[in-house]
Scaffold this motif. Structure first.
Motif, mmCIF file in Angstrom:
data_model
loop_
_atom_site.group_PDB
_atom_site.id
_atom_site.type_symbol
_atom_site.label_atom_id
_atom_site.label_comp_id
_atom_site.label_asym_id
_atom_site.label_seq_id
_atom_site.Cartn_x
_atom_site.Cartn_y
_atom_site.Cartn_z
ATOM 1 N N ASP A 128 0.869 -1.176 0.000
ATOM 2 C CA ASP A 128 0.000 0.000 0.000
ATOM 3 C C ASP A 128 0.907 1.228 0.000
ATOM 4 O OD1 ASP A 128 -1.710 2.107 0.792
ATOM 5 O OD2 ASP A 128 -3.011 0.713 1.860
ATOM 6 N N VAL A 129 0.673 2.160 -0.905
ATOM 7 C CA VAL A 129 1.534 3.349 -0.980
ATOM 8 C C VAL A 129 1.497 4.128 0.343
ATOM 9 C CG1 VAL A 129 -0.227 4.892 -2.014
ATOM 10 C CG2 VAL A 129 2.211 5.292 -2.462
ATOM 11 N N ALA A 130 0.405 3.988 1.087
ATOM 12 C CA ALA A 130 0.300 4.672 2.388
ATOM 13 C C ALA A 130 1.424 4.219 3.320
ATOM 14 C CB ALA A 130 -1.064 4.408 3.019
ATOM 15 N N ASN A 131 1.779 2.937 3.247
ATOM 16 C CA ASN A 131 2.854 2.435 4.126
ATOM 17 C C ASN A 131 4.194 3.071 3.779
ATOM 18 O OD1 ASN A 131 1.104 0.796 5.534
ATOM 19 N ND2 ASN A 131 1.386 -0.925 4.152
ATOM 20 N N LEU A 132 4.458 3.269 2.505
ATOM 21 C CA LEU A 132 5.727 3.911 2.105
ATOM 22 C C LEU A 132 5.721 5.378 2.526
ATOM 23 C CD1 LEU A 132 5.453 1.386 0.092
ATOM 24 C CD2 LEU A 132 7.128 2.601 -1.271
ATOM 25 N N LEU A 133 4.565 6.012 2.404
ATOM 26 C CA LEU A 133 4.481 7.434 2.782
ATOM 27 C C LEU A 133 4.670 7.607 4.282
ATOM 28 C CD1 LEU A 133 1.517 8.475 0.466
ATOM 29 C CD2 LEU A 133 3.867 9.331 0.349
ATOM 30 N N LYS A 134 4.076 6.703 5.061
ATOM 31 C CA LYS A 134 4.189 6.822 6.526
ATOM 32 C C LYS A 134 5.630 6.610 6.974
ATOM 33 C CE LYS A 134 -0.598 5.522 7.398
ATOM 34 N NZ LYS A 134 -1.526 4.404 7.599
ATOM 35 N N ALA A 135 6.383 5.809 6.223
ATOM 36 C CA ALA A 135 7.773 5.501 6.608
ATOM 37 C C ALA A 135 8.759 6.564 6.114
ATOM 38 C CB ALA A 135 8.165 4.140 6.039
ATOM 39 N N ALA A 136 8.302 7.483 5.262
ATOM 40 C CA ALA A 136 9.241 8.421 4.604
ATOM 41 C C ALA A 136 9.362 9.743 5.363
ATOM 42 C CB ALA A 136 8.753 8.690 3.193
ATOM 43 N N ARG A 137 10.568 10.283 5.364
ATOM 44 C CA ARG A 137 10.830 11.624 5.931
ATOM 45 C C ARG A 137 11.793 12.332 4.996
ATOM 46 N NH1 ARG A 137 7.344 10.530 8.540
ATOM 47 N NH2 ARG A 137 6.944 10.540 10.760
ATOM 48 N N GLY A 138 11.326 13.275 4.223
ATOM 49 C CA GLY A 138 12.196 14.017 3.317
ATOM 50 C C GLY A 138 12.906 13.133 2.306
ATOM 51 N N ASP A 139 12.207 12.128 1.788
ATOM 52 C CA ASP A 139 12.847 11.142 0.907
ATOM 53 C C ASP A 139 12.690 11.435 -0.590
ATOM 54 O OD1 ASP A 139 13.497 9.805 3.173
ATOM 55 O OD2 ASP A 139 12.182 8.086 2.859
ATOM 56 N N TYR A 140 11.594 12.103 -0.962
ATOM 57 C CA TYR A 140 11.261 12.160 -2.394
ATOM 58 C C TYR A 140 11.230 13.591 -2.940
ATOM 59 C CZ TYR A 140 9.612 7.452 -1.300
ATOM 60 O OH TYR A 140 9.528 6.145 -0.874
ATOM 61 N N ASP A 141 11.667 13.718 -4.210
ATOM 62 C CA ASP A 141 11.544 15.000 -4.909
ATOM 63 C C ASP A 141 10.125 15.184 -5.439
ATOM 64 O OD1 ASP A 141 14.407 16.094 -5.046
ATOM 65 O OD2 ASP A 141 14.628 13.988 -5.620
ATOM 66 N N ALA A 142 9.485 14.079 -5.747
ATOM 67 C CA ALA A 142 8.096 14.159 -6.231
ATOM 68 C C ALA A 142 7.343 12.891 -5.848
ATOM 69 C CB ALA A 142 8.057 14.341 -7.752
ATOM 70 N N ILE A 143 6.062 13.091 -5.562
ATOM 71 C CA ILE A 143 5.156 11.967 -5.282
ATOM 72 C C ILE A 143 3.981 12.109 -6.241
ATOM 73 C CG2 ILE A 143 3.578 10.955 -3.572
ATOM 74 C CD1 ILE A 143 5.432 12.209 -1.390
ATOM 75 N N MET A 144 3.637 11.012 -6.927
ATOM 76 C CA MET A 144 2.521 11.036 -7.880
ATOM 77 C C MET A 144 1.500 9.979 -7.464
ATOM 78 S SD MET A 144 5.221 11.109 -10.912
ATOM 79 C CE MET A 144 6.574 11.061 -9.761
ATOM 80 N N LEU A 145 0.282 10.413 -7.234
ATOM 81 C CA LEU A 145 -0.752 9.485 -6.762
ATOM 82 C C LEU A 145 -1.857 9.310 -7.791
ATOM 83 C CD1 LEU A 145 -1.260 10.572 -3.020
ATOM 84 C CD2 LEU A 145 0.124 8.672 -3.912
ATOM 85 N N ASP A 146 -2.072 8.066 -8.212
ATOM 86 C CA ASP A 146 -3.200 7.705 -9.074
ATOM 87 C C ASP A 146 -3.621 6.302 -8.655
ATOM 88 O OD1 ASP A 146 -5.076 7.239 -11.001
ATOM 89 O OD2 ASP A 146 -3.655 7.061 -12.658
ATOM 90 N N VAL A 147 -4.333 6.223 -7.535
ATOM 91 C CA VAL A 147 -4.734 4.906 -7.029
ATOM 92 C C VAL A 147 -6.247 4.715 -7.052
ATOM 93 C CG1 VAL A 147 -2.668 4.507 -5.622
ATOM 94 C CG2 VAL A 147 -4.591 5.725 -4.618
ATOM 95 N N ASP A 148 -6.992 5.796 -7.351
ATOM 96 C CA ASP A 148 -8.451 5.715 -7.415
ATOM 97 C C ASP A 148 -8.904 6.517 -8.627
ATOM 98 O OD1 ASP A 148 -8.986 4.284 -4.870
ATOM 99 O OD2 ASP A 148 -8.037 6.036 -3.980
ATOM 100 N N ASN A 149 -10.175 6.884 -8.642
ATOM 101 C CA ASN A 149 -10.668 7.702 -9.747
ATOM 102 C C ASN A 149 -10.594 9.186 -9.436
ATOM 103 O OD1 ASN A 149 -11.305 6.783 -12.194
ATOM 104 N ND2 ASN A 149 -13.426 6.222 -11.728
#
Ligand SMILES: C[S@@+](CC[C@H](N)C(=O)[O-])C[C@H]1O[C@@H](n2cnc3c(N)ncnc32)[C@H](O)[C@@H]1O
Length: 227
Positions: A128-149
């Motif tokens: 679940d992308v939520a698990n990666l987000l909860k574990a991250a702190r200043g990790d990504y330059d960009a996050i792209m979400l398309d998991v629903d409509n």
């Protein structure tokens, strides 16, 4: 005459539901089993899925060792577009909830987006992308979400958290300075854009054609993390 041919059914973990992969002439189509018959995705129309990656990745492409996160894989078009815009030292992590979707992309479906899972810059994580987000702190330059409509849980109810104030603040924390959050939606939603703003983003709203340069348009919000 073209008709839908069911190729496979993939259970959605944690739910009683499943995703179904169909062949439709030259194309593939993914639908939610037992849904209203509507398509979650097809290989013919992916202009807005491409734009979901192009809009933020063009802005961070110049950064050294850019790190981006995509949730979820779907048919791999957002992933392919991210790889196209990012440099050779980039890493693209893709979180995909449904194991079957990963398997489909490793098979015949993968060719439709140019087999982006085979790119050495791709890191696919079945979670679940939520698990990666909860574990991250200043990790990504960009996050792209398309998991629903759109900003409402469709694949699984738990996705609602992603679009909540708490979920958006978590995305903000998961980003590096000047990081970007991009969210795909089938339609506009003023309250969601406002929520992104309150969570610490300067928000731009884009209307992007689903296919070519006429017809249906989808919404993509790109939020720049405020300092
Ligand atoms: C509409 S498709 C994504 C389309 C993708 N942008 C593309 O270019 O093909 C949504 C995908 O997100 C996945 N998904 C749904 N909820 C998820 C979650 N919480 N974490 C990770 N993947 C998820 C679904 O299984 C599906 O593969």
């Amino acid at each position: 005459m073209k008709r839908f041919v069911l190729l496979d059914t993939a259970p959605i973990p944690g739910t009683d539901s499943a995703l179904c992969l169909f062949e439709y002439g030259e194309d593939f189509v993914i639908k939610i089993a037992g849904g209203d018959g509507g398509q979650l995705m097809n290989t013919r129309m992916h202009g807005s899925e491409d734009a979901l990656a192009a809009l933020p990745c063009q802005k961070v492409a110049g950064r050294r060792e850019a790190r981006v996160l995509i949730g979820g894989l779907g048919m791999g078009f957002t992933l392919a577009a991210a790889l196209q815009h990012l440099g050779r030292d980039a890493e693209v992590t893709v979180a995909e909830l449904v194991p079957g979707v990963i398997a489909w992309n490793q098979g015949a479906l993968g060719a439709k987006a140019g087999n982006p899972l085979s790119d050495p810059r791709t890191r696919i994580v079945q979670d679940d992308v939520a698990n990666l987000l909860k574990a991250a702190r200043g990790d990504y330059d960009a996050i792209m979400l398309d998991v629903d409509n759109g900003p409402e849980g469709l694949t699984q109810r738990g996705n609602n958290w992603l679009y909540s104030a708490g979920g958006l603040q978590n995305c903000r924390r998961a980003l590096r300075p000047k990081g970007l959050l991009a969210v795909w939606s089938a339609s506009a939603d003023a309250r969601f854009a406002e929520r992104m703003g309150k969570a610490g983003f300067s928000v731009e709203q884009h209307q992007v054609y689903a296919h070519g340069n006429r017809g249906t348009r989808h919404t993509i919000w790109v939020g720049a993390a405020k300092p």
